[in-house]
Scaffold this motif. Structure first.
Motif, short mmCIF file in Angstrom:
data_model
loop_
_atom_site.label_atom_id
_atom_site.label_comp_id
_atom_site.label_asym_id
_atom_site.label_seq_id
_atom_site.Cartn_x
_atom_site.Cartn_y
_atom_site.Cartn_z
N ILE A 1 147.35 -22.22 -43.65
CA ILE A 1 146.45 -21.10 -43.36
C ILE A 1 145.76 -20.58 -44.62
CG2 ILE A 1 147.77 -20.35 -41.35
CD1 ILE A 1 148.77 -18.01 -43.15
N ARG B 1 154.02 1.11 -50.08
CA ARG B 1 155.14 1.50 -50.94
C ARG B 1 154.79 1.38 -52.40
NH1 ARG B 1 159.98 -0.95 -47.34
NH2 ARG B 1 158.72 -0.86 -45.48
N ALA C 1 145.03 -13.77 -45.30
CA ALA C 1 144.67 -15.09 -45.83
C ALA C 1 144.13 -15.98 -44.72
CB ALA C 1 145.87 -15.74 -46.51
N MET D 1 149.99 2.64 -36.03
CA MET D 1 149.13 1.54 -35.59
C MET D 1 149.31 1.33 -34.09
SD MET D 1 146.99 -0.87 -36.72
CE MET D 1 147.28 -1.07 -38.47
N LEU E 1 149.19 -4.93 -43.69
CA LEU E 1 150.07 -5.34 -42.59
C LEU E 1 150.82 -6.60 -42.94
CD1 LEU E 1 148.19 -5.04 -39.20
CD2 LEU E 1 150.44 -4.16 -39.75
N ARG F 1 157.24 -12.85 -37.93
CA ARG F 1 157.74 -11.53 -37.58
C ARG F 1 156.83 -10.51 -38.22
NH1 ARG F 1 164.00 -11.12 -38.16
NH2 ARG F 1 163.90 -12.76 -36.60
N LEU F 2 156.14 -9.77 -37.40
CA LEU F 2 155.20 -8.81 -37.92
C LEU F 2 155.95 -7.51 -38.18
CD1 LEU F 2 152.15 -8.95 -38.37
CD2 LEU F 2 151.91 -7.69 -36.26
N VAL G 1 155.64 -4.02 -39.14
CA VAL G 1 154.74 -2.90 -39.39
C VAL G 1 155.56 -1.76 -39.98
CG1 VAL G 1 153.10 -1.30 -38.36
CG2 VAL G 1 153.31 -3.62 -37.47
N ALA G 2 155.21 -1.35 -41.19
CA ALA G 2 155.95 -0.28 -41.85
C ALA G 2 155.96 0.97 -40.98
CB ALA G 2 155.35 0.03 -43.21
N ALA G 3 157.09 1.69 -40.98
CA ALA G 3 157.20 2.90 -40.15
C ALA G 3 156.20 3.96 -40.60
CB ALA G 3 158.62 3.45 -40.22
N PHE H 1 145.38 -2.56 -33.74
CA PHE H 1 145.84 -3.81 -34.36
C PHE H 1 144.96 -4.98 -33.93
CE2 PHE H 1 148.61 -7.61 -33.84
CZ PHE H 1 148.79 -7.89 -35.18
N ASP I 1 155.31 -0.46 -33.68
CA ASP I 1 156.75 -0.54 -33.99
C ASP I 1 157.63 -0.05 -32.84
OD1 ASP I 1 156.18 2.09 -34.37
OD2 ASP I 1 157.23 2.31 -36.28
N ARG J 1 145.80 -10.97 -30.43
CA ARG J 1 144.94 -10.73 -31.59
C ARG J 1 144.35 -12.04 -32.10
NH1 ARG J 1 144.17 -10.71 -37.07
NH2 ARG J 1 145.58 -12.47 -37.01
N GLY K 1 147.37 -19.22 -47.38
CA GLY K 1 148.08 -18.13 -48.04
C GLY K 1 148.81 -18.57 -49.30
N ASP L 1 148.19 8.60 -34.91
CA ASP L 1 148.55 7.40 -34.17
C ASP L 1 147.76 6.18 -34.63
OD1 ASP L 1 146.16 8.17 -33.14
OD2 ASP L 1 146.69 7.87 -31.04
N THR L 2 146.77 6.37 -35.49
CA THR L 2 146.07 5.22 -36.07
C THR L 2 145.92 5.47 -37.58
OG1 THR L 2 143.86 6.16 -35.81
CG2 THR L 2 144.69 4.86 -33.97
N PRO L 3 145.67 4.41 -38.34
CA PRO L 3 145.52 4.58 -39.79
C PRO L 3 144.38 5.55 -40.14
CG PRO L 3 145.61 2.24 -39.22
CD PRO L 3 145.59 3.00 -37.93
N ASP M 1 149.58 -12.77 -45.26
CA ASP M 1 149.24 -14.07 -44.68
C ASP M 1 148.23 -13.92 -43.54
OD1 ASP M 1 150.75 -15.52 -46.41
OD2 ASP M 1 152.51 -15.57 -45.11
N PRO N 1 151.99 -14.65 -37.00
CA PRO N 1 153.09 -14.70 -37.97
C PRO N 1 154.44 -14.65 -37.29
CG PRO N 1 152.05 -12.54 -38.00
CD PRO N 1 151.26 -13.38 -37.04
N ARG O 1 152.14 -21.54 -44.51
CA ARG O 1 151.39 -20.71 -45.46
C ARG O 1 150.33 -21.53 -46.18
NH1 ARG O 1 154.30 -17.10 -49.46
NH2 ARG O 1 152.23 -16.18 -49.49
N TYR P 1 146.12 -17.06 -36.29
CA TYR P 1 147.46 -17.16 -36.86
C TYR P 1 148.38 -16.12 -36.24
CZ TYR P 1 151.11 -16.53 -40.42
OH TYR P 1 152.30 -16.38 -41.07
N GLN Q 1 152.53 2.23 -29.83
CA GLN Q 1 152.64 1.97 -31.26
C GLN Q 1 153.27 0.59 -31.48
OE1 GLN Q 1 151.94 3.90 -34.27
NE2 GLN Q 1 150.53 4.84 -32.80
#
Lengths: 260, 245
Positions: free
Chosen positions: B51, A33, A161, B84, A155, B75-76, B78-80, B89, B119, B133, B53, A210-212, A158, B73, B48, B71, B117
């Protein structure tokens, strides 16, 4: 080979080089964004033009320096501030206004403002083509080198990181590559439409990917098609090349939106 | 046994407000440590910092040399706009082979999701994929930030059972953060009760009885920490953890 063929060939080469570098960065801009971020950086280029002429250094260098300064500034501010959108909008538009003022104060009106605002693709020189491809190669190499880390940071910072990456460093890579694309693409579509060259092919590619990586590939193909289509329109109907390229990309976006 | 990760007098301020004060804790190899605390108690800030961050304001975070950290997280999101697949991923940030991806998904009960996907996944599926992952890095330490947020009680219980099984299989330590005060894994070796500082810590049953815990969390569900009790269906289990009060 006639002279005509030659300048068209140069225009095609310069346009396709800029569109190619814009594809991965445009996707990143959408995912993160940062459409305003690219706008602010592109608009700062105008200030760079004025400063370069004022202190008598090559214009491309001035553009690169101003765009880089703006990119780093906006990246730092948007990280800190809560209303990042507002700050970026303020920077993007005030950058443009101050750039226009700076150009107006140059003695003797020594530059073609129109060319910097809207591009002048049909007038690119051999050297310009070389600069475009050199810049594009640098951008693609840097992004390929950092791709996995950049995606992870996009994505979730953190997540990056925890894997030992510094999200700030990845943001800096994006700022630098964006500044290079701005310096390279200003001849092609002009400062006002660089963000469009970045964002529109990428947005049009989204429904088909479907993938980046596939999204970047499709955005690159659409960018090439828009460049060729826009140049054809420009040649046939005597239209400005930069806006024609962006308009063709916008038509592709409209078609892709129907698919959704 | 030397610690995998250690916070020593950790203090953090965000926006001029003190979030963590003088927090000291450590996780030993193979140990399951659960940090519980109410909303705003600094749990996520603590994660944070651990790890890497977020820098420590005062004090220090020390990690064992060469520590492999996985790690997960909270709530992951993933932007619409970002396409992915689950398989892609799992190859972030390190590339993983197709076979390794399949194995990791199988181990977390998310097999067959490779082409979906991110999302499109349900909350529970997403947690299992995120856990898969983290496992690909063959971690010495798994750090999970509120992993059962958005799961119902049976879903949460399943997830805790999965974590415990993974610990038993791989021997990795687990540090988990939870606001889910009423369902804390009985398998936790230690529970640390956080509210800006460490209020109390100990074995789950001890913490449930501690006055500091009761003062902080009141007497909901009869004042006891309702421990998730699993079925001891494996003969080789030799846990001797406390049971619900």
């Amino acid at each position: 080979m006639t002279l005509l063929d030659d300048f068209l060939a140069r225009a095609v080469l310069a346009g396709s080089g800029a569109a190619l570098a814009a594809a991965p960065l445009g996707c990143m801009a959408i995912w993160r964004r940062m459409a305003f971020f690219s706008d602010a950086t592109a608009h700062a280029a105008l200030l760079g033009v004025a400063l370069a002429i004022a202190v008598d250094v090559p214009v491309a260098l001035g553009i690169l320096a101003a765009a880089l300064a703006m990119a780093v500034l906006t990246a730092a501010l948007s990280e800190r501030a809560r209303s990042a959108d507002t700050i970026l909008a303020v920077l993007a538009h005030s950058g443009l206004a101050i750039g226009l003022l700076a150009v107006a104060t140059l003695p003797g009106r020594s530059i073609d403002l129109h060319a910097f605002l809207f591009g002048d693709l049909l007038a690119v020189s051999r050297a310009d083509v070389g600069v475009v491809w050199l810049g594009a190669a640098a951008v693609l190499a840097a992004l390929a080198w950092r791709w996995q880390a950049l995606l992870t940071t996009t994505l979730d910072p953190d997540l990056a990181a925890a894997a030992g990456y510094d999200p700030r460093r990845e943001r800096l890579i994006l700022s630098v590559t964006l500044a290079i694309v701005v310096a390279v693409a200003i001849k092609v579509v002009g400062a006002l439409l660089i963000a469009a060259l970045l964002v529109i092919p990428a947005a049009a590619a989204r429904p088909f990917a479907d993938t980046p990586e596939r999204m970047v590939g499709i955005a690159a193909l659409l960018g090439q098609a828009a460049t060729l289509g826009g140049l054809t329109l420009s040649w046939r109907f005597d239209l400005p090349a930069g806006p024609a390229i962006v308009a063709v990309a916008a038509a592709a976006f409209a078609l892709s939106a129907l698919r959704r | 046994m030397s610690a995998l990760i250690e916070a020593d007098g950790l203090g953090v301020s965000l926006g001029g407000q003190s979030v963590l004060r003088d927090v000291s804790l450590s996780v030993a190899p193979g140990e399951i440590v659960t940090v519980v605390g109410p909303n705003g108690s600094g749990k996520s800030t603590l994660v944070r910092c651990l790890i890497g961050g977020l820098p420590a304001g005062t004090g220090a975070v020390r990690r064992a040399v060469g520590l492999r950290l996985g790690y997960v997280p909270q709530r992951l999101a993933v932007a619409a706009t970002l396409p992915m697949t689950v398989a892609r991923f799992l190859s972030l940030p390190r590339r993983a082979s197709r076979a390794d991806v399949a194995t990791a998904l199988e181990r977390t009960g998310a097999d067959g999701l490779q082409r979906r996907q991110m999302d499109d996944l349900s909350g529970g599926q997403r947690q299992r994929v995120a856990l898969a992952r983290a496992l690909l890095n063959q971690p010495d330490l798994l750090v999970l930030d509120e992993p059962t947020t958005g799961l119902d009680q049976p879903g949460a219980a399943d997830f805790y059972r999965l974590i415990e099984r993974l610990r038993d299989d791989t021997g990795c330590a687990v540090l988990m953060v939870s606001h889910d005060l009423h369902v804390v894994m009985a398998a936790s070796d230690r529970v640390i009760c956080l509210n800006g500082h460490v209020c109390c810590e100990g074995r789950p049953a001890q913490v449930a009885e501690a006055p500091a815990y009761r003062a902080l969390f009141g007497t909901g569900t009869g004042g006891a920490l309702a421990l998730y009790r699993h079925e001891h269906d494996h003969a080789h289990h030799d846990h001797d953890h406390g049971t619900a009060a």
